[in-house]
Write a protein that holds these residues in place. Sequence first.
Motif, PDB file in Angstrom:
ATOM      1  N   LEU A 135       0.840  -1.213   0.000  1.00 40.92           N
ATOM      2  CA  LEU A 135       0.000   0.000   0.000  1.00 40.92           C
ATOM      3  C   LEU A 135       0.869   1.256   0.000  1.00 40.92           C
ATOM      4  CD1 LEU A 135      -3.110  -0.279   2.323  1.00 40.92           C
ATOM      5  CD2 LEU A 135      -2.996  -0.016  -0.126  1.00 40.92           C
ATOM      6  N   ILE A 141       2.501   1.601  -3.544  1.00 46.88           N
ATOM      7  CA  ILE A 141       1.630   2.093  -4.638  1.00 46.88           C
ATOM      8  C   ILE A 141       1.286   3.566  -4.403  1.00 46.88           C
ATOM      9  CG2 ILE A 141      -0.503   1.132  -3.635  1.00 46.88           C
ATOM     10  CD1 ILE A 141      -1.651   0.965  -6.384  1.00 46.88           C
ATOM     11  N   ILE A 173       2.441   6.446  -7.070  1.00 45.11           N
ATOM     12  CA  ILE A 173       1.441   7.285  -7.753  1.00 45.11           C
ATOM     13  C   ILE A 173       1.774   8.762  -7.539  1.00 45.11           C
ATOM     14  CG2 ILE A 173      -0.977   8.040  -7.657  1.00 45.11           C
ATOM     15  CD1 ILE A 173      -1.776   5.131  -7.235  1.00 45.11           C
ATOM     16  N   LEU A 175       2.671  11.388 -10.476  1.00 40.44           N
ATOM     17  CA  LEU A 175       1.852  12.592 -10.664  1.00 40.44           C
ATOM     18  C   LEU A 175       2.713  13.850 -10.547  1.00 40.44           C
ATOM     19  CD1 LEU A 175      -1.466  11.735  -8.760  1.00 40.44           C
ATOM     20  CD2 LEU A 175      -1.081  11.745 -11.205  1.00 40.44           C
ATOM     21  N   ASN A 204      -3.251 -12.898  -2.895  1.00 47.44           N
ATOM     22  CA  ASN A 204      -2.812 -11.504  -3.071  1.00 47.44           C
ATOM     23  C   ASN A 204      -2.287 -11.190  -4.467  1.00 47.44           C
ATOM     24  OD1 ASN A 204      -3.045 -10.329  -0.223  1.00 47.44           O
ATOM     25  ND2 ASN A 204      -2.038 -12.281   0.095  1.00 47.44           N
ATOM     26  N   ALA A 248      -3.873  -8.138  -6.181  1.00 52.08           N
ATOM     27  CA  ALA A 248      -3.515  -6.850  -5.571  1.00 52.08           C
ATOM     28  C   ALA A 248      -2.208  -6.334  -6.186  1.00 52.08           C
ATOM     29  CB  ALA A 248      -3.371  -7.000  -4.067  1.00 52.08           C
ATOM     30  N   THR A 257      -1.612  -0.157 -12.475  1.00 51.57           N
ATOM     31  CA  THR A 257      -1.835   1.263 -12.160  1.00 51.57           C
ATOM     32  C   THR A 257      -0.550   2.070 -12.341  1.00 51.57           C
ATOM     33  OG1 THR A 257      -3.453   0.589 -10.535  1.00 51.57           O
ATOM     34  CG2 THR A 257      -2.655   2.836 -10.363  1.00 51.57           C
ATOM     35  N   LEU A 286       0.121   4.460 -15.550  1.00 49.92           N
ATOM     36  CA  LEU A 286       0.260   5.900 -15.335  1.00 49.92           C
ATOM     37  C   LEU A 286       1.590   6.400 -15.910  1.00 49.92           C
ATOM     38  CD1 LEU A 286      -1.745   7.721 -13.866  1.00 49.92           C
ATOM     39  CD2 LEU A 286      -0.353   7.525 -11.817  1.00 49.92           C
ATOM     40  N   ILE A 321      -7.573  11.392 -17.173  1.00 51.86           N
ATOM     41  CA  ILE A 321      -7.001  10.032 -17.185  1.00 51.86           C
ATOM     42  C   ILE A 321      -6.078   9.759 -15.989  1.00 51.86           C
ATOM     43  CG2 ILE A 321      -5.443   8.469 -18.454  1.00 51.86           C
ATOM     44  CD1 ILE A 321      -6.853   9.298 -21.005  1.00 51.86           C
ATOM     45  N   PRO A 322      -5.084  10.625 -15.679  1.00 48.44           N
ATOM     46  CA  PRO A 322      -4.224  10.313 -14.532  1.00 48.44           C
ATOM     47  C   PRO A 322      -5.004  10.183 -13.220  1.00 48.44           C
ATOM     48  CG  PRO A 322      -3.249  12.054 -15.824  1.00 48.44           C
ATOM     49  CD  PRO A 322      -4.622  11.858 -16.356  1.00 48.44           C
ATOM     50  N   VAL A 366      -6.988   6.818 -13.376  1.00 51.64           N
ATOM     51  CA  VAL A 366      -6.119   5.637 -13.220  1.00 51.64           C
ATOM     52  C   VAL A 366      -5.607   5.544 -11.777  1.00 51.64           C
ATOM     53  CG1 VAL A 366      -3.937   4.590 -13.954  1.00 51.64           C
ATOM     54  CG2 VAL A 366      -5.443   5.593 -15.651  1.00 51.64           C
ATOM     55  N   SER A 367      -5.159   6.696 -11.222  1.00 58.05           N
ATOM     56  CA  SER A 367      -4.603   6.677  -9.863  1.00 58.05           C
ATOM     57  C   SER A 367      -5.654   6.244  -8.845  1.00 58.05           C
ATOM     58  CB  SER A 367      -4.098   8.061  -9.462  1.00 58.05           C
ATOM     59  OG  SER A 367      -3.233   8.557 -10.409  1.00 58.05           O
ATOM     60  N   GLY A 396      -6.918   2.531  -9.492  1.00 53.16           N
ATOM     61  CA  GLY A 396      -5.894   1.545  -9.124  1.00 53.16           C
ATOM     62  C   GLY A 396      -5.728   1.452  -7.628  1.00 53.16           C
ATOM     63  N   PHE A 397      -5.650   2.618  -6.958  1.00 54.45           N
ATOM     64  CA  PHE A 397      -5.420   2.604  -5.510  1.00 54.45           C
ATOM     65  C   PHE A 397      -6.604   1.971  -4.778  1.00 54.45           C
ATOM     66  CE2 PHE A 397      -4.997   4.613  -1.287  1.00 54.45           C
ATOM     67  CZ  PHE A 397      -3.729   4.159  -0.994  1.00 54.45           C
ATOM     68  N   ILE A 426      -8.788  -0.191  -5.988  1.00 55.42           N
ATOM     69  CA  ILE A 426      -8.848  -1.634  -6.272  1.00 55.42           C
ATOM     70  C   ILE A 426      -7.829  -2.387  -5.414  1.00 55.42           C
ATOM     71  CG2 ILE A 426      -8.330  -3.375  -8.053  1.00 55.42           C
ATOM     72  CD1 ILE A 426      -9.721  -1.580 -10.074  1.00 55.42           C
ATOM     73  N   VAL A 427      -6.580  -1.868  -5.353  1.00 49.95           N
ATOM     74  CA  VAL A 427      -5.545  -2.550  -4.553  1.00 49.95           C
ATOM     75  C   VAL A 427      -5.966  -2.591  -3.080  1.00 49.95           C
ATOM     76  CG1 VAL A 427      -3.156  -2.410  -3.755  1.00 49.95           C
ATOM     77  CG2 VAL A 427      -3.660  -2.033  -6.144  1.00 49.95           C
ATOM     78  N   CYS A 428      -6.470  -1.445  -2.572  1.00 51.71           N
ATOM     79  CA  CYS A 428      -6.914  -1.409  -1.165  1.00 51.71           C
ATOM     80  C   CYS A 428      -8.008  -2.446  -0.920  1.00 51.71           C
ATOM     81  CB  CYS A 428      -7.449  -0.026  -0.804  1.00 51.71           C
ATOM     82  SG  CYS A 428      -6.145   1.172  -0.595  1.00 51.71           S
ATOM     83  N   ILE A 432      -8.737  -5.218  -2.635  1.00 51.17           N
ATOM     84  CA  ILE A 432      -8.270  -6.616  -2.726  1.00 51.17           C
ATOM     85  C   ILE A 432      -7.512  -6.988  -1.451  1.00 51.17           C
ATOM     86  CG2 ILE A 432      -6.781  -8.228  -3.982  1.00 51.17           C
ATOM     87  CD1 ILE A 432      -7.390  -6.652  -6.531  1.00 51.17           C
ATOM     88  N   LEU A 433      -6.628  -6.084  -0.992  1.00 53.83           N
ATOM     89  CA  LEU A 433      -5.853  -6.388   0.214  1.00 53.83           C
ATOM     90  C   LEU A 433      -6.778  -6.502   1.432  1.00 53.83           C
ATOM     91  CD1 LEU A 433      -2.685  -4.152  -0.231  1.00 53.83           C
ATOM     92  CD2 LEU A 433      -2.875  -6.605  -0.547  1.00 53.83           C
ATOM     93  N   ALA A 452      -8.613  -9.769   1.282  1.00 52.39           N
ATOM     94  CA  ALA A 452      -7.753 -10.907   1.634  1.00 52.39           C
ATOM     95  C   ALA A 452      -7.545 -10.961   3.149  1.00 52.39           C
ATOM     96  CB  ALA A 452      -6.406 -10.788   0.922  1.00 52.39           C
ATOM     97  N   ILE A 453      -7.330  -9.791   3.775  1.00 45.29           N
ATOM     98  CA  ILE A 453      -7.114  -9.754   5.238  1.00 45.29           C
ATOM     99  C   ILE A 453      -8.389 -10.189   5.971  1.00 45.29           C
ATOM    100  CG2 ILE A 453      -6.727  -8.181   7.194  1.00 45.29           C
ATOM    101  CD1 ILE A 453      -4.811  -6.620   5.328  1.00 45.29           C
TER     102      ILE A 453
END
Lengths: 180, 273
Positions: free
Chosen positions: A89, A92, A96, A100, A135, A138, A145, A149, B11-12, B15-16, B19-20, B22-24, B26-27, B30-31
Motif C-alpha cells: 500500500l 503504490i 502514484i 503525478l 494476493n 492486488a 496502475t 500511469l 485520465i491520470p 487511473v490513480s 488503481g489505488f 482496487i488494490v486497497c 483486494i488487500l 484478503a485480510i
Amino acid sequence: MEQGGVTLPGGQRQTPDCGENHDRLRREALDTIRTLHRKFTAELLSVALFLLVSLAALGDFSFFPSLPPQVRTALGRPPSVNMISALLLVYIFSAIILTLSRMMSGSGSSGGVSHAGYLAGFYGFYHFSGKLPENFWAVFAAGVTILGLESYHLWIYCSEGIERERDLLAHLDSTEQRGR
Amino acid sequence: MFRSLTARAIIPVTVSVTGFVIVCCILLYAIMKTDMTNDVIRYETGQAGIIVKATRYAMLHDDRESLANTIANIGTQEGVEHARIFNKKGLIMFSSTGAEIGRLLDKNAAGCVECHSGPVPTATLGDMKQARRFVNSRGKDVIAITAPIYNEPSCYQAACHVHTAEQKILGTLDIGLSAAPLVHNLAVMQGRMIVFSLMVLLVTIGGVAALLRRYVFLPLKLLVDYTDKAIQGIDQELPPCGTEIDRLGGNIRRIVGELKASRQERTSWNKEE
C-alpha cells in the motif's frame, strides 16, 4: 528554440554559417527523436517484463524448481502477510504521488524497470509466505496502475517532444528551400 | 483523443484513484477473509473442546452406547457435516455416519499428516494447524477440526481402563462443519466492497471531471470562441469566466479591443483615401 544568431561578449551579434548550423540542428533534432523513441520503447519493455513476471506468478511460480530446505532456512522466516500488504500500500501510494509530481513538473524521467523489479519482489515475498494466490490480483492491479500511469505520462511527454522536433525539421526544410 | 486537455486532466486522476481503490479493496478482502476463516476455526476448536468435555464422563465410565448416541446426535445438527472419534491407531470408534465405524484412517490424509509427518507424532498443534478445508463426498465445502483427547490422571488411574501414564493421546475427535455460511458472508462482503468502490470512484472521478469542466474547460471554450469570432471580425461580449481565467479573459478583451480600434482606424483611412 535557437534562431541561428551568436551573441558575442561585447553584445555584438554575428551571423554564423547558416548551412552548418542547420545541419547541426537537424542532427540534434534527429538524435532527440531517436532518444525519445528509445525511452518509450524501454517503458514498453518494462511493461512486457512485468506481464511476464505476472504470468509466472499466476501459476505460483510452479515451473521453477522449489528452493532446497537449506536455502529456505538460510533465508529465514518470511515477513508476515499483513506487513507485506502494508508495504504494498505504501509503495503504490508513493509511486502514484511520484508519477503525478513528474507529470506536474513535466519531467521525462521514469522508473519503469525498477518498478517491474519492485513488483517482482512483492510477488516473491507473497510466494515465500504462501499467500500469493490470495494476493496476486492486488500486486497485479498495483503494477497495472503504476506502469499504466507512467506509460501514459511518457507517451504524452515523448510524443510532444517528437512533434516539437518534427516541427523544427519542417521549419529547417522550408528555410533551406527558400534559401535556394 | 488521449492527448486532449480533458483527457490529460481526467485520465491520470481516474487511473490513480481506480488503481489505488482496487488494490486497497483486494488487500482488505484478503485480510478480512483470513480473519473470518480464523474466527470460524477458533469457533470450531471451541466446539470440539466442548464435545470432548461433554463426552468425558461417558469415556471414563466406558459407556460406549451413550458416547455413540452423543456423536450421532451431534451429527444431526444443521451445519455439522461429520463428527467422529478415532483411537490412537486411527480406527474410527464412533461416528455420525454409521457406515464408517471400524474403518482405518490413512495417516497421510489431510488432518492426520500435520501430526504424523515425522517419525514421532506431534502431541500438540496450534488451532490453525488442527484445521483443514476440503470438499466432501457430497460436494460440500467443509472446515474440519481434529481435537486430540489427552490422557489425564483420571483416565490412567481408573480401575476399568488399561491406559498407561506414558500414553499422551488416547484418541482424536474429528468434527467438520459446513463452510457455506462463511462462503456466503464473504460473497456478501465482496459485493458490498465492489458497490462501495464503484461509489467512491464515481464520486471522485465525477466530482473532479465536473469541477474541471465548470471552472477550466468551459471558460477556455468561451475564450476560444471569443478569439475565433474576433479574428473573423464578429462583435461579441465575453461572458465572465471566473478567477484566474477572468484575468486572461480581461487581457484578451483588451487585445481584441485594440485590434478592433486599429481595424476601424484602417477602414476610416481607406475611406479618406
